[in-house]
Write a protein that holds these residues in place. Structure first.
Motif: not given
Length: 323
Positions: A233-235, A246-248, A303-304, A316-318
């Motif tokens: 559920d995340m990279t 981090m991206s989920s 944050i995207d 959502i990406t940080l």
């Protein structure tokens, strides 16, 4: 596959909440039903107090396509309250496709018009990846549409309110916090650095914080020595033993205030306190920098927040601008 998709809508006045129209299963109420102009097909959008369903197919035959959505999540767009026509629409999503079913009627504005039969109308719009691929109109004399109450009241009963600006529903459970509210610095919008974490993992945290989540692997062709840990559920990207991105795409991971995948656009705006500078309320994404006047922000963070066709957060990406 999608060539046939139709919609019904439009009718006079308000129908009883217990009335069932042709095309809807017993125990459900019709948002609208109709037969498609020029085709031997029909469509029905029906609901009860928990689910809203869409069915389409040949008249008198089993449906060729059936979709369903919980009342809390269904994309129902109420009448904006302006213009001569009263109309509403519901959109269902199926992978890269969406099916918008709408309808309404022309309001009478004189005693003479009130004596005439109302002009009813309905339609269905089929989209693929945001591009219209089909549009059908209903046979006016077959349209059923009950304005007033119905889905709107069910959404309100589920503690949701309609946000006309973002064209989405907002849960009363979603409320802004001190960390999620946007600030303005040098004519730019920024967000507290405390929001730059997902599930307790924060940008800049050391590799050791990942614990037993797994072993990062080198990212091929990245140009810089970045390792990536890929979870279900995340990279998570690591550079020089610290988390740089981090991206989920699943709601499992959330920021401190609750920003996460699955929130509506309106709910994100409520958490942020307002629309970020430079964006409008129906934007496909928001990009927001971290406020850099706080201790612990060693490089520029961002944050995207990306929204899908269903007006909900799809990813959502940080990340740091550069590691």
């Amino acid at each position: 596959m999608v060539g046939t998709r139709l919609i019904a809508i439009a009718h006079v006045g308000v129908f009883s909440a217990t009335q069932v129209f042709a095309g809807c299963p017993q125990g459900t109420e019709a948002f609208n039903t109709c037969q498609i102009e020029g085709r031997n097909t029909e469509v029905a959008v029906c609901f009860d107090d928990r689910n809203v369903s869409y069915s389409y197919g040949s008249i008198g035959s089993p449906p060729e396509l059936e979709l369903s959505s919980p009342v809390e999540r269904v994309d129902f767009e109420p009448w904006p309250g302006l213009g001569r026509s009263i109309y509403e629409e519901v959109t269902f999503y199926n992978g890269d496709y969406s099916y918008t079913v709408g309808g309404g009627f022309e309001r009478p504005f004189s005693d003479e018009e009130a004596q005439q039969e109302l002009r009813r109308f309905g339609w269905v719009e089929v989209m693929h990846l945001g591009e219209q691929i089909a549009y059908f109109e209903c046979r006016p004399e077959t349209v059923t549409y009950g304005f007033g109450g119905g889905l709107y009241d069910l959404k309100v009963a589920a503690n949701q309110s309609w946000d006309q600006y973002s064209l989405s529903w907002v849960s009363d459970l979603v409320q802004p916090t001190s960390s999620s509210t946007l600030r303005d610095t040098n004519l730019e919008t920024c967000l507290s650095p405390s929001e730059f974490s997902l599930g307790g993992l924060r940008l800049g945290d050391p590799l050791s914080m990942l614990g037993k989540l797994g072993s990062p692997e080198p990212v091929q062709g990245s140009g810089i020595p970045i390792d990536r840990l890929t979870l279900v559920d995340m990279t998570i990207d690591i550079f020089e033993d610290e988390i740089v991105a981090m991206s989920s795409e699943l709601p499992t991971w959330a920021t401190r205030s609750g920003l996460k995948v699955g929130l509506t656009r309106g709910e994100v705006i409520r958490l942020l306190g307002r629309v970020p500078l430079g964006y409008d309320p129906t934007a496909d994404s928001f990009s927001i920098d971290a406020c850099s006047d706080q201790q612990g922000v060693r490089s520029e963070w961002m944050i995207d927040i990306d929204f899908g066709q269903d007006k909900r957060v799809s990813r959502i990406t940080l990340a740091m601008f550069s590691p």
